[in-house]
Design an enzyme around this catalytic site. Structure first.
Site: not given
Length: 372
Positions: A35-36, A38, A41, A43, A58, A150
């Site tokens: 899913l993503g 950065g 780490g 997801v 996550k 953030d």
């Protein structure tokens, strides 16, 4: 509230550390897709094998993540993110030989960044819908004693394809209000101007060959950090651009904004607070002190909101809750012009009806006097 929130979170982290178990991911979950990812780490979308429940896992690399920071984010998300527009953990956390992992609600439609059209933005109605939800979510988080720190499009997840339900996530930088943190400057419009002193420190550090240690700059965690981010986000969603590259005096676009802001503040101070017609005042300001060119196309209404959220002085910055006061009105000039055109058309139609009605009344009076 702030000290209590910090102490309570610390206690929860201590207790969950005692209950950390080791699991093999493939035995308990069917991993579907990425899913993503950065610096934190990655997801993964996964399905729980026994429950059949879709969720986001996550993953935090153990090599670069402390157990304390992992447990802090997990417990924040599990116990404090009870607002419908905050991403909540699901009570599942464990470790593998290489990662710490916890499960959270999945944003199946990606993040807000993926739907923003470059140099165009989103539909105005959609922008107001998103900002309304985020205002509530951030206000809720602040009420519990925490600052997100953030807020950006990549950390806002979509629960449908039309942004009717969004969730703010990623609480890795979230800290209790009033806590002291080491100020870190980074090149981004979301970085608040009060951190500019840290940029000077970075320049000194880069050019320093004396071997002397850098003197750290400390700052207090305040809700105004999130207010600034919401202001930048509003601009980004409306235009598909950022208002400036960095919030420092080195940036020409930010300097233009700050000069406009100071002129605006000076006019308001000279005028006093006796004025009551805010709509007229906003439009007069827009004409007499037009915003910098990067804000052309934005209405006086949203410029007033941005002036509240993007106040250079953190102590005088508006709260996230103030977004709610500006919903419903036009945030783009083209919307304001269209609303004005419709109002003028409605007035013309009303005038015709009144004039026609007057003629009928006169005819009825003549009939009553027998003047047919």
């Amino acid at each position: 509230m702030t000290a209590a929130a910090a102490d309570e979170l610390h206690e929860r982290c201590f207790l969950t550390a005692q209950a950390m178990s080791s699991l093999k991911v493939s035995e308990h979950f069917q991993v579907v897709k990425l899913l993503g990812e950065g610096s934190y780490g990655k997801v993964m979308l996964a399905v729980h094998r026994k429950r059949g429940t879709p969720m986001a896992l996550k993953f935090f690399p153990r090599q670069s993540t402390s157990l304390t920071s992992f447990l802090r984010e997990y417990n924040l998300s599990l116990y404090y993110c009870t607002h419908p527009s905050l991403t909540r953990a699901l009570g599942i956390f464990f470790s593998t030989p290489s990662h710490y992992v916890f499960a959270q609600q999945a944003g199946l439609y990606g993040d807000l960044y993926s739907v923003i059209v470059s140099e165009v933005g989103l539909e105005e109605e959609c922008v107001q819908r998103v900002m309304s939800q985020l205002s509530g979510a951030v206000t809720h988080l602040h009420s519990l004693g925490f600052v997100h720190r953030d807020i950006k499009p990549e950390n806002i997840f979509l629960c449908d394809s039309s942004c009717r339900w969004v969730k703010l996530g990623d609480f890795g930088l979230t800290r209790p209000i009033g806590s002291s943190i080491y100020a870190v400057w980074y090149e981004s419009p979301f970085c608040t101007p009060e951190v500019e002193a840290a940029k000077v420190g970075e320049k000194v550090k880069e050019g320093d060959d004396t071997g002397e240690e850098e003197v750290p700059i400390w700052m207090m965690v305040e809700p105004s950090i999130d207010s600034w981010a919401l202001g930048v986000l509003t601009y980004c969603l409306l235009t598909g651009c950022f208002p400036w590259e960095e919030s420092t005096n080195d940036d020409p676009a930010y300097r233009r904004y700050k000069a406009w802001f100071e002129r605006e503040a000076g006019e308001r101070s000279g005028r006093g607070e006796q004025e009551a017609d805010m709509d007229r005042i906003m439009k007069e300001n827009h004409r007499n002190n037009p915003p910098p060119k990067q804000f052309h196309g934005l209405s006086p209404l949203v410029m007033t909101l941005l002036r509240e959220l993007l106040h250079p002085e953190p102590r005088r910055r508006g709260s996230p809750e103030e977004v709610l006061s500006y919903l419903g009105g036009p945030w783009l000039m083209e919307t304001e012009r269209e609303e004005r055109r419709r109002a003028e058309e409605a007035e013309r139609e009303a005038r015709k009806v009144r004039e026609a009605g007057g003629g009928v009344e006169e005819e009825l009076l003549r009939e009553g006097r027998g003047e047919r």
